[in-house]
Scaffold this active site. Structure first.
Site, short mmCIF file in Angstrom:
data_model
loop_
_atom_site.label_atom_id
_atom_site.label_comp_id
_atom_site.label_asym_id
_atom_site.label_seq_id
_atom_site.Cartn_x
_atom_site.Cartn_y
_atom_site.Cartn_z
N CYS A 94 112.62 31.99 16.72
CA CYS A 94 113.89 31.54 16.14
C CYS A 94 113.89 30.09 15.66
O CYS A 94 114.87 29.67 15.03
CB CYS A 94 115.06 31.73 17.11
SG CYS A 94 115.39 33.45 17.50
N ASP A 95 112.87 29.30 15.94
CA ASP A 95 112.86 27.91 15.47
C ASP A 95 111.42 27.49 15.14
O ASP A 95 110.98 26.40 15.51
CB ASP A 95 113.46 26.98 16.52
CG ASP A 95 113.81 25.60 15.95
OD1 ASP A 95 113.94 25.49 14.71
OD2 ASP A 95 113.93 24.65 16.73
#
Length: 346
Positions: free
Chosen positions: A138-139
């Site tokens: 997610c990042d």
């Protein structure tokens, strides 16, 4: 096969001393700590309100303990600060920094393609492990890809995934609007912020990272938070196809990490060009000298090398032939003299 830790991990905090600050951001700071007998640790500190994020990051690192593409935890629990205002965890120290620093050192120029391909393969290996077990990073971005001394001779570094504070864990509800940095987020974030997070998000982010390693630049679109990436220089056709498979607009059509690991861009054997390292002042001055020096008048130099040896051999052969002729004439003259003397005697 799940990767589990077997024995507890322990850090002797009382024996640590601070070496320097490695980085600082909105979610906390990372400092380098040294133990007199056990070496170096990276200490990540966050506000107490972000304790759950730090606990999740530690859980993921412990779940993937001993995986070569996931940063390893050095302690098995979250430590609390003296006044309970902050908390921290310990992990292995990335002595080569992170991928963002490596890209910046090239000043906007692309990294060698074989380095990009090898680094991308290691990132994909980490993503494949996460996605196979139901996790989504997610990042994913260059700051969160840490670099370690290479275990392969002649290679600049080994890469590992880090910073799992925003990651999605298996069987949890996670929407796109809670994902990471806008510049690395796919178009579905702006089209449907309430959409659910899936592995395709990490694949789009991976494409952005590869663009950046090739010297690409991001441009913000007029609508939403989506960014598009562009290149200003030529790259190989297989690299272009790899980026297209990462940046397919619809998430369902993007390739998986396993599929990309078998892509020709990852599998190809590219000519290895050494990394461009700035020359020291002495070498630079040497390279700036004229290529040709002025001719100095005088006699030509004596031939050297094979040519001289050939000339010497020819002289020896000529001398040998001359001596042979002289010897033959001497023999013939002796025969004539002996015949004359024999006729006189008879």
């Amino acid at each position: 096969m799940d990767i589990r830790y077997e024995e507890p991990l322990y850090v002797d905090e009382l024996s640590l001393h601070t070496v320097r600050v490695l980085g600082q951001g909105a979610f906390g700071s990372v400092t380098l700590k040294a133990h007199p007998g056990l070496g170096l640790y990276a200490k990540k500190t966050s506000s107490i309100r972000l304790k759950e994020n730090l606990k999740k990051e530690l859980r993921i690192m412990l779940y993937f303990r001993n995986h070569p593409r996931i940063v390893q935890a050095s302690s098995d629990h979250v430590h609390l600060g003296m006044l309970l205002k902050d908390c921290h965890i310990y992990m292995e120290y990335a002595s080569q920094g992170n991928l963002e620093e490596a890209i910046s050192s090239f000043g906007g120029k692309p990294l060698p393609e074989h380095v990009i391909g090898r680094t991308t393969r290691m990132i994909l290996q980490g993503l494949e492990a996460l996605h196979t077990h139901g996790y989504v990073h997610c990042d994913l971005k260059p700051d969160n890809i840490l670099l370690f001394p290479s275990t392969s001779f002649g290679e600049p570094w080994d890469a590992k995934l880090a910073d799992f504070g925003l990651s999605k864990e298996p069987n949890t509800f996670h929407v796109l609007k809670f994902a990471g940095t806008n510049m690395y987020m796919p178009p579905e974030v702006s089209e449907d912020p309430e959409g659910l997070v899936g592995p395709a998000l990490d694949i789009w982010s991976l494409g952005c990272v590869v663009f950046e390693m090739f010297g690409g630049k991001s441009m913000e679109m007029d609508v939403g938070v989506t960014y598009v990436w562009k290149l200003e220089q030529w790259i190989s056709p297989v690299a272009i196809d790899f980026l297209r498979r990462c940046h397919t607009w619809h998430p369902w059509n993007r390739a998986s990490a396993t599929e990309l690991l078998n892509h020709p861009f990852i599998m190809q054997r590219v000519l290895r060009v050494p990394l461009l390292i700035p020359s020291p002042p002495e070498r630079k001055q040497y390279l700036e000298r004229p290529l040709f020096t002025p001719r100095v008048p005088g006699p030509l130099p004596t031939p050297i090398g094979p040519r001289k040896r050939q000339q010497e051999a020819a002289a020896v052969r000529q001398e040998a032939q001359g001596s042979a002729v002289e010897d033959q004439s001497t023999v013939e003259q002796n025969d004539v003299d002996s015949k004359k003397s024999s006729s006189i005697l008879s």
